[in-house]
Enzyme design. Structure first.
Site, mmCIF file in Angstrom:
data_model
loop_
_atom_site.group_PDB
_atom_site.id
_atom_site.type_symbol
_atom_site.label_atom_id
_atom_site.label_comp_id
_atom_site.label_asym_id
_atom_site.label_seq_id
_atom_site.Cartn_x
_atom_site.Cartn_y
_atom_site.Cartn_z
ATOM 1 N N CYS A 119 0.661 -1.260 -0.120
ATOM 2 C CA CYS A 119 0.103 -0.028 0.047
ATOM 3 C C CYS A 119 0.940 1.225 0.147
ATOM 4 O O CYS A 119 1.818 1.319 0.705
ATOM 5 C CB CYS A 119 -0.817 0.153 1.224
ATOM 6 S SG CYS A 119 -2.004 1.648 1.472
ATOM 7 N N CYS B 63 -2.529 -1.056 8.375
ATOM 8 C CA CYS B 63 -2.041 -2.362 8.133
ATOM 9 C C CYS B 63 -0.373 -2.161 8.319
ATOM 10 O O CYS B 63 0.501 -2.404 7.455
ATOM 11 C CB CYS B 63 -2.106 -2.838 6.580
ATOM 12 S SG CYS B 63 -3.656 -2.845 6.171
ATOM 13 N N CYS C 85 -8.704 -11.072 22.417
ATOM 14 C CA CYS C 85 -7.939 -10.395 21.215
ATOM 15 C C CYS C 85 -6.650 -9.913 22.052
ATOM 16 O O CYS C 85 -6.206 -9.327 21.578
ATOM 17 C CB CYS C 85 -8.875 -9.400 20.851
ATOM 18 S SG CYS C 85 -9.646 -8.185 21.995
ATOM 19 N N GLN D 168 -18.144 -9.007 14.109
ATOM 20 C CA GLN D 168 -17.162 -9.346 13.772
ATOM 21 C C GLN D 168 -16.546 -8.761 12.456
ATOM 22 O O GLN D 168 -17.164 -9.022 11.452
ATOM 23 C CB GLN D 168 -16.897 -10.894 13.690
ATOM 24 C CG GLN D 168 -17.133 -11.513 15.134
ATOM 25 C CD GLN D 168 -15.610 -11.391 16.165
ATOM 26 O OE1 GLN D 168 -14.845 -11.181 15.612
ATOM 27 N NE2 GLN D 168 -16.034 -11.716 17.354
HETATM 28 N N1 SAH Z 1 -18.566 -12.565 21.525
HETATM 29 C C1 SAH Z 1 -18.771 -11.240 20.766
HETATM 30 C C2 SAH Z 1 -18.189 -10.081 20.968
HETATM 31 C C3 SAH Z 1 -17.479 -9.945 22.112
HETATM 32 S S1 SAH Z 1 -16.524 -8.351 22.100
HETATM 33 C C4 SAH Z 1 -18.906 -11.515 19.278
HETATM 34 O O1 SAH Z 1 -18.120 -12.627 18.973
HETATM 35 O O2 SAH Z 1 -19.368 -11.115 18.397
HETATM 36 C C5 SAH Z 1 -16.512 -7.819 24.224
HETATM 37 C C6 SAH Z 1 -17.974 -7.422 24.316
HETATM 38 O O3 SAH Z 1 -17.783 -7.256 25.794
HETATM 39 C C7 SAH Z 1 -18.391 -6.247 23.892
HETATM 40 O O4 SAH Z 1 -19.852 -6.363 23.392
HETATM 41 C C8 SAH Z 1 -18.528 -5.247 25.165
HETATM 42 O O5 SAH Z 1 -19.810 -4.394 25.043
HETATM 43 C C9 SAH Z 1 -18.731 -6.215 26.071
HETATM 44 N N2 SAH Z 1 -18.255 -5.761 27.509
HETATM 45 C C10 SAH Z 1 -17.355 -4.918 27.747
HETATM 46 N N3 SAH Z 1 -17.130 -4.705 29.146
HETATM 47 C C11 SAH Z 1 -18.215 -5.314 29.629
HETATM 48 C C12 SAH Z 1 -18.506 -5.421 31.013
HETATM 49 N N4 SAH Z 1 -17.969 -4.860 31.747
HETATM 50 N N5 SAH Z 1 -19.683 -6.097 31.196
HETATM 51 C C13 SAH Z 1 -20.415 -6.836 30.365
HETATM 52 N N6 SAH Z 1 -20.091 -6.416 28.942
HETATM 53 C C14 SAH Z 1 -18.944 -5.890 28.839
#
Ligand code: SAH
Length: 414
Positions: A18, A27, A368, A242
């Site tokens: 890029c 990236c 992550c 995602q």
């Molecule tokens: N499992 C989901 C995404 C998870 S991302 C998937 O695969 O699509 C992490 C998630 O945790 C987010 O949606 C965020 O809003 C939530 N989160 C972050 N802190 C939190 C907390 N203290 N209590 C409850 N949920 C929380």
């Protein structure tokens, strides 16, 4: 840190694809061949888990590569600017630059510096064509671009989302209603028949966050349907989904496989987001309880369950440290399997404590950030052993690595 001078460049270094590489934050690993990126990510997970001490490295599987290394994202948000970032050769050259408008990405850590993107390798077509079309049309019709310092101008952001089937959602964010708005949106719709959802937002605030603003439908549907295996998920302008759809399917398959469900289990999906993992495993267990802090995400999760005719899912909103208690588990049934997918910061110690108290046979920890994941797992070391560590690459050309760990309850001697 900032590079000042290269003494000697690594032999494995490769030419980045890029032209925006090194300035754009997107990236940052494009100068590494993909095989080397995978090696580095595997090492990142290894390093994080080595600190655990007792961990047996035979349980660490090879990282699963992303089949698509380019154009793998299903969502990008671009920012308009009246004064784009200038490259060194543009500043040094004698040529007059007459148009400073830009539509692209923020330079990392610089809220007011935006690069004009010519071609982005992250999202499949027609993402680039739509962005370039909107920019050209706006310049030709003298519609002003946002000046973040002066808080002036009309066009602010352009969000493009796409489904795996090639359906496109476009959301234009403007600072106010203006005469040419309908005309601009009609021109975009006419030029790109793939757009099945065209919406706009009026954002009069200082920041770019649209989560508390109304999204107005201009043409088409307010959402699109993303398919994952036999499931359908509804994706609206503000819904979380995602960002690498294809690899998300792989990730969920791994989670389901590690959970080893037989149909009888009570499963908890903590940090469920829009309930995608919960819906994915629902057919393979007795019931799933999803918990998440964002109310709108839980609304989406409930809708997703209905859309897929699932009758054994329940979703609850709350801060995990407060809602996931002994009383909660007694009320909804003690979990046999718990799936957790917390944000980068990992889990609150109170949540880890209740995972231990739950007595669940298996915990599948999706993360992550392997560093916080390893930290949390260390706290559970007396009660849960690490059975499998499976890294997976969701974001090629970035340093980000997703890691799935299967924890098994240690049977205590009587
Ligand atoms: N499992 C989901 C995404 C998870 S991302 C998937 O695969 O699509 C992490 C998630 O945790 C987010 O949606 C965020 O809003 C939530 N989160 C972050 N802190 C939190 C907390 N203290 N209590 C409850 N949920 C929380």
């Amino acid at each position: 840190a900032r590079i000042i001078r290269f003494h000697h460049k690594s032999e494995i270094r490769t030419a980045p694809l890029c032209k925006h590489f090194s300035v754009c934050g997107g990236c940052k690993w494009q100068h590494l061949p993909y095989s080397e990126q995978l090696k580095q990510k595997q090492q990142q997970v290894y390093d994080a888990f080595e600190r655990l001490g007792k961990f047996a490295f035979s349980s660490m599987a090879d990282i699963i590569p992303s089949e698509k290394q380019l154009y793998y994202r299903n969502k990008l948000e671009f920012t308009f600017t009246s004064r784009r970032w200038l490259y060194a050769n543009e500043i040094d050259g004698d040529t007059q630059i007459d148009n400073l408008t830009g539509l692209g990405f923020h330079i990392p850590g610089r809220f007011d510096k935006i690069i004009d993107v010519e071609h982005c390798y992250l999202q499949p077509d027609p993402s680039n064509s739509i962005r370039l079309f909107v920019k050209k049309w706006a310049v030709e019709h003298n519609i002003t671009f946002w000046d973040i310092r002066g808080q002036l101008g009309i066009l602010r952001n352009l969000i493009i989302r796409n489904s795996s089937a090639g359906k496109v959602m476009v959301i234009l964010v403007v600072s106010k209603f203006f005469d040419g708005l309908q005309h601009l949106l009609d021109a975009v719709a006419a030029a790109f028949p793939e757009i099945i959802s065209l919406q706009y937002v009026i954002n009069e605030k200082k920041n770019d966050d649209i989560s508390d603003l109304e999204v107005i439908l201009h043409k088409g549907d307010a959402f699109y349907i993303e398919k994952m295996g036999i499931l359908d998920f509804k994706v609206g302008p503000k819904s979380f989904y995602q960002t690498n759809s294809y690899q998300a399917g792989h990730l969920y398959n791994i989670v389901a496989e590690l959970a080893g469900l037989t149909g009888k289990e009570i499963v908890y999906d903590l940090y469920t987001g829009t309930g995608t993992i919960a819906c994915f495993v629902a057919a393979h267990c007795a019931k799933v309880i999803g918990v998440e802090s964002i109310p709108e995400a839980i609304d989406n999760a409930k809708e997703n369950a209905i859309l897929n005719n699932l009758t054994n899912t329940q979703f609850f909103t709350g801060d995990m440290a407060k809602i996931f208690t002994n009383e909660f588990m007694e009320l909804h049934g003690m979990p046999d399997v718990i799936i957790v997918d917390p944000p980068r910061a990992g889990m609150h110690p109170a949540v880890v404590e209740h995972l231990i108290v739950s007595g669940a046979e298996k915990i599948v920890y999706v993360s992550c950030n392997p560093a916080t994941q390893a930290r949390d797992i260390t706290m559970m070391a007396d009660n849960y052993s690490v059975a499998i560590v499976q890294p997976i690459d969701m974001f090629p050309h970035t340093h980000h690595v997703e890691n799935v760990v299967l924890l098994e309850k240690i049977m205590m001697a009587r």
